[in-house]
Design a protein around this motif. Sequence first.
Motif, PDB file in Angstrom:
ATOM      1  N   SER A 265       0.695  -1.301  -0.069  1.00 19.04           N
ATOM      2  CA  SER A 265       0.030   0.081   0.072  1.00 19.04           C
ATOM      3  C   SER A 265       0.956   1.150  -0.055  1.00 19.04           C
TER       4      SER A 265
ATOM      5  N   LEU B 191       1.624   2.883  -3.331  1.00 20.14           N
ATOM      6  CA  LEU B 191       0.446   3.931  -3.771  1.00 20.14           C
ATOM      7  C   LEU B 191       0.691   5.439  -3.323  1.00 20.14           C
ATOM      8  N   LYS B 192       1.417   5.346  -2.091  1.00 27.51           N
ATOM      9  CA  LYS B 192       1.812   6.851  -1.641  1.00 27.51           C
ATOM     10  C   LYS B 192       2.899   7.234  -2.386  1.00 27.51           C
TER      11      LYS B 192
ATOM     12  N   CYS C 268       6.853  -7.667  -1.941  1.00 31.23           N
ATOM     13  CA  CYS C 268       5.460  -7.285  -0.934  1.00 31.23           C
ATOM     14  C   CYS C 268       5.634  -8.064   0.413  1.00 31.23           C
TER      15      CYS C 268
ATOM     16  N   GLU D 216       0.968  -7.443   3.611  1.00 33.25           N
ATOM     17  CA  GLU D 216      -0.373  -7.338   2.971  1.00 33.25           C
ATOM     18  C   GLU D 216      -0.357  -8.055   1.710  1.00 33.25           C
TER      19      GLU D 216
ATOM     20  N   LEU E 135      -5.534  -4.136  -4.705  1.00 31.81           N
ATOM     21  CA  LEU E 135      -4.468  -3.501  -4.303  1.00 31.81           C
ATOM     22  C   LEU E 135      -3.351  -3.444  -5.464  1.00 31.81           C
TER      23      LEU E 135
ATOM     24  N   LYS F  77      -4.357  -1.702  -8.738  1.00 31.88           N
ATOM     25  CA  LYS F  77      -4.066  -0.318  -8.670  1.00 31.88           C
ATOM     26  C   LYS F  77      -2.619   0.118  -8.743  1.00 31.88           C
TER      27      LYS F  77
ATOM     28  N   ASN G  82     -10.768  -5.409   3.246  1.00 34.33           N
ATOM     29  CA  ASN G  82      -9.591  -4.582   2.722  1.00 34.33           C
ATOM     30  C   ASN G  82      -9.836  -4.493   1.081  1.00 34.33           C
TER      31      ASN G  82
ATOM     32  N   ASN H 188      -9.949  -0.979  -0.595  1.00 31.56           N
ATOM     33  CA  ASN H 188      -8.778  -0.470  -1.502  1.00 31.56           C
ATOM     34  C   ASN H 188      -9.466  -0.248  -3.140  1.00 31.56           C
TER      35      ASN H 188
ATOM     36  N   CYS I   8      -7.783   6.797   4.070  1.00 29.64           N
ATOM     37  CA  CYS I   8      -7.320   5.755   5.052  1.00 29.64           C
ATOM     38  C   CYS I   8      -8.552   5.055   5.849  1.00 29.64           C
TER      39      CYS I   8
ATOM     40  N   THR J 175      -5.122  -1.254  10.298  1.00 30.28           N
ATOM     41  CA  THR J 175      -6.464  -1.213   9.489  1.00 30.28           C
ATOM     42  C   THR J 175      -7.369  -2.159  10.323  1.00 30.28           C
TER      43      THR J 175
END
Length: 430
Positions: free
Chosen positions: A183, A186-187, A209, A212, A224, A227, A346, A350, A357, A425
């Motif tokens: 995740s 993405l930021k 990864c 998650e 996720l 994206k 999730n 997502n 958030c 989360t």
Amino acid sequence: MEFHPFIEKSSTQEIKRFQEDKLQKLLAYLEENSPFYTKLFRENNINIAEIQTLEDLQKIPTTTKNDLQQYNHDFFCITPDKIVDYSTTSGTLGDPVTFGLSDNDLERLAYNEAISFACAGIQKGDVVQMITTIDKRFMAGLAYFLGLRKMGASVVRMGPGIPELQWDSIFRYKPKYLITVPSFLLKMIDYAEKHGLDYKNSSVYGAVCIGESIKNQDFTDNILSQKIKEKWNIKLFSTYASTEMSTAFTECEFQIGGHHHPELIITEILDDEGNVVKEGESGELTITTLGVEAIPLLRFKTGDIVKAHYEPCQCGRNTMRLGPVIGRKQQMIKYKGTTLYPPAMNDILNDFNNILCYQIVIQANEIGLDEIIIKLSIEAENENFVNEVRDHFRAKLRVSPKIEVIDFDILSKTVFNPNSRKPITFIDLR
């Protein structure tokens, strides 16, 4: 050094015989050195000489997280002066448990990560940027560093967060791989787009990864990873590990599950009654560690619900592969007759781009039934949007949770807690 071990290409019969030999050595070691297991054998009248095959493991009771929390000290098989590193479990479910590692344990950890990263295609000479913490008694960060060093890769130890610094490092040292919570990618993409960085032409080829899930049960990309890949065409490799296992299951280039390393761990997948599930069914991953000196574990129930895959992989490894974790046993939710796990929720959350958030909170209502509250921070206050999220839940999971919209500044402080290794989360208040 061979990072594609011979045993992983051997026949399933050879792998089984190899593991049975290792198992007998482990049982003798535990009987001699482990206060916890010596007592367990005595109380259950277990003669370790009678445990010859992997099937014989069924004669031994399982060990739980609760045992580890309650009798932490009795699991140590070496004296404190032999411990070179102290790590703790992340404590997702209750008190963290202390793990000590001997010199040999660190060597085993390095070997595990080296063969796991080799699965994902990392090679000697590659530059790898670690977007994970290596301190705070966190075993994984240290394991990644040791494994990369062992295989001759170059490491950029960036630590988590701060997209600006991550990009500075990427353009400066040109890493081929990143190790990160997906995740966060993405930021990083968001930062790069807002600041006009040419991220699509960076040196990054792939990311390993952690923490998650990025796959559905049929190994297609989940929301996720879709994206991430829509914006940034890099390879994403799943890996699954835990402090207790000191072993990782990492995908190879064919990406159909994380490969089992038979020289490091024996796996069983058990149903609620403790029986081995039929092929193709999911159950609780139960592990026996091989070659661990300080805190070896025998038939330890991880609490993770998984499905194993046995058909041969094109990469030449004949080892079992684990699919994405379906959920944690203790986090199972019974909601109006439907059984749910947090990862399924999730995936739904997502899917929405304007959720900044979120946090899923489970609590018991006044009559003892599970209640789901979804806390969201969104870009602009919007009543229609909340209904859209609710409709999505109804369509996908047949449940309609309570939704609360909360200011980003408030919610983000609990989701991105500086003391936690992963975004929080999910909170279970039952």
